[in-house]
Design an enzyme around this catalytic site. Sequence first.
Site, PDB file in Angstrom:
ATOM      1  N   ASN A 209      38.224  24.825 117.083  1.00  0.00           N
ATOM      2  CA  ASN A 209      38.666  24.302 115.782  1.00  0.00           C
ATOM      3  C   ASN A 209      37.566  23.431 115.188  1.00  0.00           C
ATOM      4  O   ASN A 209      36.513  23.247 115.794  1.00  0.00           O
ATOM      5  CB  ASN A 209      39.989  23.551 115.927  1.00  0.00           C
ATOM      6  CG  ASN A 209      39.849  22.346 116.838  1.00  0.00           C
ATOM      7  OD1 ASN A 209      39.142  21.405 116.535  1.00  0.00           O
ATOM      8  ND2 ASN A 209      40.519  22.400 117.998  1.00  0.00           N
ATOM      9  N   ASP A 277      46.451  24.197 120.983  1.00  0.00           N
ATOM     10  CA  ASP A 277      47.819  24.309 121.493  1.00  0.00           C
ATOM     11  C   ASP A 277      47.970  25.510 122.418  1.00  0.00           C
ATOM     12  O   ASP A 277      48.828  25.517 123.290  1.00  0.00           O
ATOM     13  CB  ASP A 277      48.802  24.459 120.317  1.00  0.00           C
ATOM     14  CG  ASP A 277      48.899  23.176 119.506  1.00  0.00           C
ATOM     15  OD1 ASP A 277      48.706  22.094 120.099  1.00  0.00           O
ATOM     16  OD2 ASP A 277      49.135  23.259 118.285  1.00  0.00           O
ATOM     17  N   LYS A 287      32.248  40.583 129.467  1.00  0.00           N
ATOM     18  CA  LYS A 287      32.302  40.644 128.003  1.00  0.00           C
ATOM     19  C   LYS A 287      33.204  41.807 127.558  1.00  0.00           C
ATOM     20  O   LYS A 287      33.080  42.928 128.085  1.00  0.00           O
ATOM     21  CB  LYS A 287      30.879  40.867 127.462  1.00  0.00           C
ATOM     22  CG  LYS A 287      30.829  40.829 125.962  1.00  0.00           C
ATOM     23  CD  LYS A 287      29.451  41.148 125.426  1.00  0.00           C
ATOM     24  CE  LYS A 287      29.534  41.311 123.919  1.00  0.00           C
ATOM     25  NZ  LYS A 287      28.415  42.056 123.389  1.00  0.00           N
ATOM     26  N   PRO A 305      48.630  22.683 128.256  1.00  0.00           N
ATOM     27  CA  PRO A 305      49.311  21.414 128.546  1.00  0.00           C
ATOM     28  C   PRO A 305      49.107  20.448 127.383  1.00  0.00           C
ATOM     29  O   PRO A 305      48.067  20.483 126.711  1.00  0.00           O
ATOM     30  CB  PRO A 305      48.599  20.905 129.797  1.00  0.00           C
ATOM     31  CG  PRO A 305      47.289  21.613 129.827  1.00  0.00           C
ATOM     32  CD  PRO A 305      47.502  22.935 129.149  1.00  0.00           C
ATOM     33  N   ASP A 306      50.088  19.608 127.127  1.00  0.00           N
ATOM     34  CA  ASP A 306      49.956  18.586 126.082  1.00  0.00           C
ATOM     35  C   ASP A 306      49.486  17.293 126.745  1.00  0.00           C
ATOM     36  O   ASP A 306      50.230  16.672 127.517  1.00  0.00           O
ATOM     37  CB  ASP A 306      51.290  18.398 125.358  1.00  0.00           C
ATOM     38  CG  ASP A 306      51.116  17.546 124.113  1.00  0.00           C
ATOM     39  OD1 ASP A 306      50.528  16.449 124.216  1.00  0.00           O
ATOM     40  OD2 ASP A 306      51.558  17.975 123.034  1.00  0.00           O
ATOM     41  N   ILE A 307      48.259  16.922 126.461  1.00  0.00           N
ATOM     42  CA  ILE A 307      47.647  15.785 127.168  1.00  0.00           C
ATOM     43  C   ILE A 307      48.335  14.478 126.772  1.00  0.00           C
ATOM     44  O   ILE A 307      48.678  13.651 127.616  1.00  0.00           O
ATOM     45  CB  ILE A 307      46.131  15.734 126.870  1.00  0.00           C
ATOM     46  CG1 ILE A 307      45.493  17.027 127.396  1.00  0.00           C
ATOM     47  CG2 ILE A 307      45.486  14.507 127.495  1.00  0.00           C
ATOM     48  CD1 ILE A 307      44.110  17.316 126.883  1.00  0.00           C
ATOM     49  N   PHE A 325      47.337  10.961 117.669  1.00  0.00           N
ATOM     50  CA  PHE A 325      47.062  11.259 116.272  1.00  0.00           C
ATOM     51  C   PHE A 325      48.037  12.331 115.819  1.00  0.00           C
ATOM     52  O   PHE A 325      48.559  13.085 116.637  1.00  0.00           O
ATOM     53  CB  PHE A 325      45.619  11.762 116.095  1.00  0.00           C
ATOM     54  CG  PHE A 325      44.648  10.655 115.839  1.00  0.00           C
ATOM     55  CD1 PHE A 325      44.301   9.768 116.847  1.00  0.00           C
ATOM     56  CD2 PHE A 325      44.086  10.473 114.583  1.00  0.00           C
ATOM     57  CE1 PHE A 325      43.416   8.733 116.616  1.00  0.00           C
ATOM     58  CE2 PHE A 325      43.201   9.439 114.329  1.00  0.00           C
ATOM     59  CZ  PHE A 325      42.858   8.568 115.353  1.00  0.00           C
ATOM     60  N   LYS A 339      56.599  13.394 115.771  1.00  0.00           N
ATOM     61  CA  LYS A 339      55.649  13.513 116.897  1.00  0.00           C
ATOM     62  C   LYS A 339      55.739  12.294 117.813  1.00  0.00           C
ATOM     63  O   LYS A 339      55.654  12.403 119.030  1.00  0.00           O
ATOM     64  CB  LYS A 339      54.221  13.654 116.383  1.00  0.00           C
ATOM     65  CG  LYS A 339      53.728  15.093 116.442  1.00  0.00           C
ATOM     66  CD  LYS A 339      52.372  15.306 115.836  1.00  0.00           C
ATOM     67  CE  LYS A 339      52.287  16.749 115.364  1.00  0.00           C
ATOM     68  NZ  LYS A 339      51.141  17.046 114.560  1.00  0.00           N
ATOM     69  N   LYS A 343      56.545  13.150 121.599  1.00  0.00           N
ATOM     70  CA  LYS A 343      55.503  13.001 122.626  1.00  0.00           C
ATOM     71  C   LYS A 343      55.765  11.814 123.539  1.00  0.00           C
ATOM     72  O   LYS A 343      55.188  11.715 124.613  1.00  0.00           O
ATOM     73  CB  LYS A 343      54.134  12.835 121.970  1.00  0.00           C
ATOM     74  CG  LYS A 343      53.806  13.914 120.946  1.00  0.00           C
ATOM     75  CD  LYS A 343      52.731  14.835 121.419  1.00  0.00           C
ATOM     76  CE  LYS A 343      52.419  15.870 120.350  1.00  0.00           C
ATOM     77  NZ  LYS A 343      51.385  16.798 120.759  1.00  0.00           N
TER      78      LYS A 343
HETATM   79  N1  CTP Z   1      47.537  16.700 121.771  1.00  0.00           N
HETATM   80  C1  CTP Z   1      47.246  16.752 123.103  1.00  0.00           C
HETATM   81  N2  CTP Z   1      47.324  17.929 123.772  1.00  0.00           N
HETATM   82  C2  CTP Z   1      47.687  19.056 123.156  1.00  0.00           C
HETATM   83  C3  CTP Z   1      47.992  19.036 121.770  1.00  0.00           C
HETATM   84  C4  CTP Z   1      47.904  17.848 121.097  1.00  0.00           C
HETATM   85  O1  CTP Z   1      46.898  15.724 123.683  1.00  0.00           O
HETATM   86  N3  CTP Z   1      47.751  20.185 123.837  1.00  0.00           N
HETATM   87  C5  CTP Z   1      47.515  15.422 121.086  1.00  0.00           C
HETATM   88  C6  CTP Z   1      46.421  15.250 120.056  1.00  0.00           C
HETATM   89  O2  CTP Z   1      45.263  14.692 120.660  1.00  0.00           O
HETATM   90  C7  CTP Z   1      47.050  14.286 119.081  1.00  0.00           C
HETATM   91  C8  CTP Z   1      48.530  14.628 119.149  1.00  0.00           C
HETATM   92  O3  CTP Z   1      48.723  15.308 120.373  1.00  0.00           O
HETATM   93  O4  CTP Z   1      46.927  12.960 119.523  1.00  0.00           O
HETATM   94  C9  CTP Z   1      49.035  15.480 118.025  1.00  0.00           C
HETATM   95  O5  CTP Z   1      48.186  16.586 117.839  1.00  0.00           O
HETATM   96  P1  CTP Z   1      48.427  17.549 116.615  1.00  0.00           P
HETATM   97  O6  CTP Z   1      47.418  18.654 116.669  1.00  0.00           O
HETATM   98  O7  CTP Z   1      48.584  16.767 115.353  1.00  0.00           O
HETATM   99  O8  CTP Z   1      49.869  18.117 116.907  1.00  0.00           O
HETATM  100  P2  CTP Z   1      50.435  19.149 117.913  1.00  0.00           P
HETATM  101  O9  CTP Z   1      51.034  18.441 119.055  1.00  0.00           O
HETATM  102  O10 CTP Z   1      49.386  20.152 118.256  1.00  0.00           O
HETATM  103  O11 CTP Z   1      51.594  19.791 117.043  1.00  0.00           O
HETATM  104  P3  CTP Z   1      51.466  20.746 115.745  1.00  0.00           P
HETATM  105  O12 CTP Z   1      50.356  21.707 116.044  1.00  0.00           O
HETATM  106  O13 CTP Z   1      52.805  21.393 115.702  1.00  0.00           O
HETATM  107  O14 CTP Z   1      51.240  19.869 114.558  1.00  0.00           O
END
Ligand code: CTP
Length: 403
Positions: A209, A277, A287, A305-307, A325, A339, A343
């Site tokens: 991204n 995500d 390749k 995983p969501d950190i 954020f 969020k 979270k």
């Molecule tokens: N984050 C994280 N790990 C992930 C996804 C998000 O730690 N796998 C954290 C980001 O660093 C940020 C927060 O979660 O602090 C929100 O990230 P954001 O991209 O705004 O939201 P998402 O959780 O990805 O949800 P969405 O894509 O539905 O907006």
Amino acid sequence: MLANKRILLIVAGGIAAYKTPDLVRRLRERGATVRCILTSSGAQFVSPLTLGAISEDRVYDNLLSLTDEYEMGHINLSRQADALLVAPATANLLAKMAQGLADDLATTVLLATDKPVLAAPAMNVQMWNHPATQVNLNTLASRGVKLIGPNEGDMACGEYGMGRMSEPLEITTTLEDFFAANKRLAGRRALVTSGPTYEPIDPIRYIANRSSGKQGHAIARALSNLGTKTTLVTGPTQQPDPPGVQVVHVESARQMLAACEAALPADIAVCAAAVADWRIDTEANQKLKKEAGSHPSPLVMVENPDILQTLSNTKTTRPGLVIGFAAETQNVIVNAKSKLAQKGCDWIIANNVSSEIGTFAGEANTVHLVTSEGVEDWPRLSKVEVGRRLADRIADTFETSHG
Ligand code: CTP
């Protein structure tokens, strides 16, 4: 007390400039490195050769030197300093600073800097008392410029009164106090994530991204400047490693999570990374080839995983303050509030990342601090300033509630 501090000393044209070689020596005795900018009138009172010999560095004096701009550049002079010290700060230079003029190297650096600025005024007593000077001093103080002195005493012009530059030792001590007082989070540990993640498709390709890492890196630096022992876990970015910060370079979300867990325990966690995500379910070992006449096979994605959520819900080692954020393109506050709940973190910094606003690649950010107590709208600020403000807010919280 000034070990590893980098001072950019700006010497303007006043008789007190004769004291600056001694000032450089005192600062260096305490461990600081000193680089000098000499204005053309400053050079009438002290020679570049003297300052260069005492600072053991070259002395910068000309904004329009192509060689200097090529080798160093006026922005880099500020970037490579922890603080700017103007001594002597003449009435003329203070007036230019208050007006935001930039007609030579010294004033340009002072206008372009985001570092703390300290100034030791030196001038005749009438000039000091003049309402214009006093207004300028108030303006500069309200913008955060820290004034050192002046003292009262005999002057080179034969008069007596306020306007003598503080002695080199006094200036040095003020700088020591300044750096010590700033360490409001000394003894605390901070963990910051920054940048994008790269999710591999095969050995050559990945999904990524547009995150630049500017905001996360600025936060890590600001926390470190307040005295935290900081670990920055970052995806691939163009940002230099902030000095004094332990930096762990990772690529994927899973690597980022592992590095974050390895960095615990921490008192503060700030998740500024734009973590993917989703990742490709099975990364190809070789390749992926383009077969003639066939369609590409669809990529099968699984959730990463969501950190932030993991850190917020860690049992024994949950950081005392977990900040996330919310990168949104619409309904910024509503989405940020959900969020926060979803979270399980303590604060959310919400920002609008619509492409027309240019937050992702840009230098500035307009954010809203969302907590259980409400929403605070911050003005549009540079990402560096958002980092500083956030670090100050964190320090306020630790001073009041975490003891
Ligand atoms: N984050 C994280 N790990 C992930 C996804 C998000 O730690 N796998 C954290 C980001 O660093 C940020 C927060 O979660 O602090 C929100 O990230 P954001 O991209 O705004 O939201 P998402 O959780 O990805 O949800 P969405 O894509 O539905 O907006």
